[in-house]
Design a protein around this motif. Structure first.
Motif, PDB file in Angstrom:
ATOM      1  N   VAL A  77       0.812  -0.790   0.148  1.00  0.00           N
ATOM      2  CA  VAL A  77       0.499  -0.278  -0.297  1.00  0.00           C
ATOM      3  C   VAL A  77       0.778   1.195   0.275  1.00  0.00           C
ATOM      4  N   LYS A  78       1.906   1.067   0.176  1.00  0.00           N
ATOM      5  CA  LYS A  78       2.852   2.276  -0.008  1.00  0.00           C
ATOM      6  C   LYS A  78       3.259   3.340  -1.419  1.00  0.00           C
ATOM      7  N   LYS A  79       2.898   2.504  -2.565  1.00  0.00           N
ATOM      8  CA  LYS A  79       2.826   3.523  -3.489  1.00  0.00           C
ATOM      9  C   LYS A  79       3.243   5.165  -3.664  1.00  0.00           C
ATOM     10  N   ASN A  80       4.168   4.922  -4.055  1.00  0.00           N
ATOM     11  CA  ASN A  80       4.455   6.623  -4.252  1.00  0.00           C
ATOM     12  C   ASN A  80       5.422   7.066  -3.119  1.00  0.00           C
ATOM     13  N   LEU A  81       5.319   6.168  -1.756  1.00  0.00           N
ATOM     14  CA  LEU A  81       6.127   7.258  -0.903  1.00  0.00           C
ATOM     15  C   LEU A  81       7.848   6.279  -1.406  1.00  0.00           C
ATOM     16  N   PRO A  82       8.801   7.628  -1.257  1.00  0.00           N
ATOM     17  CA  PRO A  82       9.525   7.044  -1.681  1.00  0.00           C
ATOM     18  C   PRO A  82      10.709   6.062  -0.147  1.00  0.00           C
ATOM     19  N   MET A  83      10.648   5.445   0.092  1.00  0.00           N
ATOM     20  CA  MET A  83      11.382   4.666   0.899  1.00  0.00           C
ATOM     21  C   MET A  83      11.273   3.048   0.259  1.00  0.00           C
ATOM     22  N   THR A  84      12.268   2.370   1.087  1.00  0.00           N
ATOM     23  CA  THR A  84      12.480   0.969   0.813  1.00  0.00           C
ATOM     24  C   THR A  84      12.106   0.180   2.427  1.00  0.00           C
ATOM     25  N   THR A  85      11.402  -1.081   2.304  1.00  0.00           N
ATOM     26  CA  THR A  85      10.725  -1.414   3.487  1.00  0.00           C
ATOM     27  C   THR A  85      11.482  -2.946   3.627  1.00  0.00           C
ATOM     28  N   ASP A  86      11.451  -3.117   5.168  1.00  0.00           N
ATOM     29  CA  ASP A  86      11.991  -4.818   5.059  1.00  0.00           C
ATOM     30  C   ASP A  86      11.457  -5.391   6.576  1.00  0.00           C
ATOM     31  N   VAL A  87      11.241  -6.433   6.049  1.00  0.00           N
ATOM     32  CA  VAL A  87      10.564  -6.934   7.719  1.00  0.00           C
ATOM     33  C   VAL A  87      11.877  -7.676   8.194  1.00  0.00           C
ATOM     34  N   PHE A  88      12.217  -7.894   9.380  1.00  0.00           N
ATOM     35  CA  PHE A  88      13.084  -8.735  10.389  1.00  0.00           C
ATOM     36  C   PHE A  88      12.827  -9.232  11.533  1.00  0.00           C
ATOM     37  N   SER A  89      13.554 -10.690  11.806  1.00  0.00           N
ATOM     38  CA  SER A  89      12.473 -10.975  13.346  1.00  0.00           C
ATOM     39  C   SER A  89      13.929 -10.430  13.838  1.00  0.00           C
ATOM     40  N   THR A  90      15.220 -10.430  13.016  1.00  0.00           N
ATOM     41  CA  THR A  90      16.506  -9.547  14.243  1.00  0.00           C
ATOM     42  C   THR A  90      17.109  -8.571  14.413  1.00  0.00           C
ATOM     43  N   LEU A  91      17.365  -7.990  15.445  1.00  0.00           N
ATOM     44  CA  LEU A  91      17.915  -6.650  14.718  1.00  0.00           C
ATOM     45  C   LEU A  91      19.437  -6.589  14.285  1.00  0.00           C
ATOM     46  N   LYS A  92      20.369  -7.821  14.114  1.00  0.00           N
ATOM     47  CA  LYS A  92      21.006  -7.925  13.277  1.00  0.00           C
ATOM     48  C   LYS A  92      21.198  -7.891  12.108  1.00  0.00           C
ATOM     49  N   ALA A  93      19.909  -9.356  11.281  1.00  0.00           N
ATOM     50  CA  ALA A  93      19.472  -8.902  10.349  1.00  0.00           C
ATOM     51  C   ALA A  93      19.748  -7.025   9.492  1.00  0.00           C
ATOM     52  N   ALA A  94      18.502  -6.917  10.144  1.00  0.00           N
ATOM     53  CA  ALA A  94      18.212  -4.860  10.450  1.00  0.00           C
ATOM     54  C   ALA A  94      19.114  -4.060  10.296  1.00  0.00           C
ATOM     55  N   ALA A  95      20.053  -4.448  11.111  1.00  0.00           N
ATOM     56  CA  ALA A  95      21.777  -3.417  11.095  1.00  0.00           C
ATOM     57  C   ALA A  95      22.207  -3.520   9.591  1.00  0.00           C
ATOM     58  N   LEU A  96      22.716  -5.204   9.228  1.00  0.00           N
ATOM     59  CA  LEU A  96      22.902  -5.558   8.452  1.00  0.00           C
ATOM     60  C   LEU A  96      22.351  -4.435   7.405  1.00  0.00           C
ATOM     61  N   TRP A  97      21.290  -4.545   6.848  1.00  0.00           N
ATOM     62  CA  TRP A  97      19.966  -4.353   5.534  1.00  0.00           C
ATOM     63  C   TRP A  97      20.662  -2.859   5.592  1.00  0.00           C
ATOM     64  N   LEU A  98      20.877  -1.837   7.106  1.00  0.00           N
ATOM     65  CA  LEU A  98      20.867  -0.886   6.849  1.00  0.00           C
ATOM     66  C   LEU A  98      22.321  -0.104   6.573  1.00  0.00           C
ATOM     67  N   ASN A  99      23.150  -0.810   5.942  1.00  0.00           N
ATOM     68  CA  ASN A  99      24.331  -0.918   6.051  1.00  0.00           C
ATOM     69  C   ASN A  99      25.176  -0.317   7.751  1.00  0.00           C
ATOM     70  N   LEU A 100      24.929  -1.047   9.137  1.00  0.00           N
ATOM     71  CA  LEU A 100      25.105  -0.199   9.910  1.00  0.00           C
ATOM     72  C   LEU A 100      26.411  -1.202  10.346  1.00  0.00           C
ATOM     73  N   SER A 101      27.448  -0.292  11.094  1.00  0.00           N
ATOM     74  CA  SER A 101      28.495  -1.238  11.131  1.00  0.00           C
ATOM     75  C   SER A 101      27.788  -1.627  12.825  1.00  0.00           C
ATOM     76  N   TYR A 102      29.062  -2.954  13.221  1.00  0.00           N
ATOM     77  CA  TYR A 102      28.567  -3.146  15.031  1.00  0.00           C
ATOM     78  C   TYR A 102      28.862  -2.141  16.222  1.00  0.00           C
ATOM     79  N   GLU A 103      29.499  -1.279  16.217  1.00  0.00           N
ATOM     80  CA  GLU A 103      29.147  -0.278  16.734  1.00  0.00           C
ATOM     81  C   GLU A 103      28.212   0.341  16.698  1.00  0.00           C
ATOM     82  N   GLU A 104      27.779   0.554  15.813  1.00  0.00           N
ATOM     83  CA  GLU A 104      25.954   1.573  15.239  1.00  0.00           C
ATOM     84  C   GLU A 104      25.123   0.073  15.685  1.00  0.00           C
ATOM     85  N   MET A 105      25.362  -1.105  15.778  1.00  0.00           N
ATOM     86  CA  MET A 105      23.963  -1.722  15.702  1.00  0.00           C
ATOM     87  C   MET A 105      23.784  -1.556  17.286  1.00  0.00           C
ATOM     88  N   VAL A 106      25.069  -1.765  18.099  1.00  0.00           N
ATOM     89  CA  VAL A 106      25.737  -1.663  19.933  1.00  0.00           C
ATOM     90  C   VAL A 106      24.647  -0.550  20.077  1.00  0.00           C
TER      91      VAL A 106
END
Length: 142
Positions: free
Chosen positions: A102-131
């Motif tokens: 339903v988010k058509k025409n919104l300038p964002m990419t979304t995804d669903v994760f069950s762990t913070l680590k997976a979300a952090a990797l997708w967002l290109n966060l460093s280990y320190e940033e994830m912590v």
């Protein structure tokens, strides 16, 4: 279960952490976004991690359309960015997946994760940033 809808802006790493607990409605999410968009540190390109792992989302598909209409009226507050949904129940996975449709025409990419680590990797966060993000979520639990 205590109802919480709160956020922290981590402008040094370009992340907003949003934490939801208890029974959460679409109105709760819209109110949080209104507060967030009015923050001095907020910028439209900031990436977002929405943590629904301890929430019970009381949202139906037609209400997601209400949220996207709200967001379309706030395009000045939304730019190209990634939004990660953290969930641990099938209901929240379904909500995140429906939002993708339903988010058509919104300038964002979304995804669903069950762990913070997976979300952090997708967002290109460093280990320190994830912590740092993890510590922020832990503060909401206090």
């Amino acid at each position: 279960m205590k109802k919480i809808a709160s956020y922290t802006i981590l402008d040094d790493i370009n992340i907003v952490t949003e934490y939801y607990n208890g029974g959460i409605t679409i109105e709760d999410i819209i109110e949080l976004k209104k507060r967030l968009f009015s923050e001095k540190l907020y910028n439209p390109k900031i990436q977002i991690i929405m943590d629904f792992r301890t929430a019970n989302l009381l949202i139906k598909e037609p209400e997601l359309i209400l949220y996207t209409e709200f967001a379309k009226n706030k395009l000045n507050a939304i730019s190209e960015r990634k939004v990660a949904f953290l969930t641990n129940t099938p209901n929240e996975v379904v909500i995140g997946t429906l939002f993708e449709f339903v988010k058509k025409n919104l300038p964002m990419t979304t995804d669903v994760f069950s762990t913070l680590k997976a979300a952090a990797l997708w967002l290109n966060l460093s280990y320190e940033e994830m912590v740092k993000v993890e510590n922020t979520f832990n503060e909401f639990l206090k």
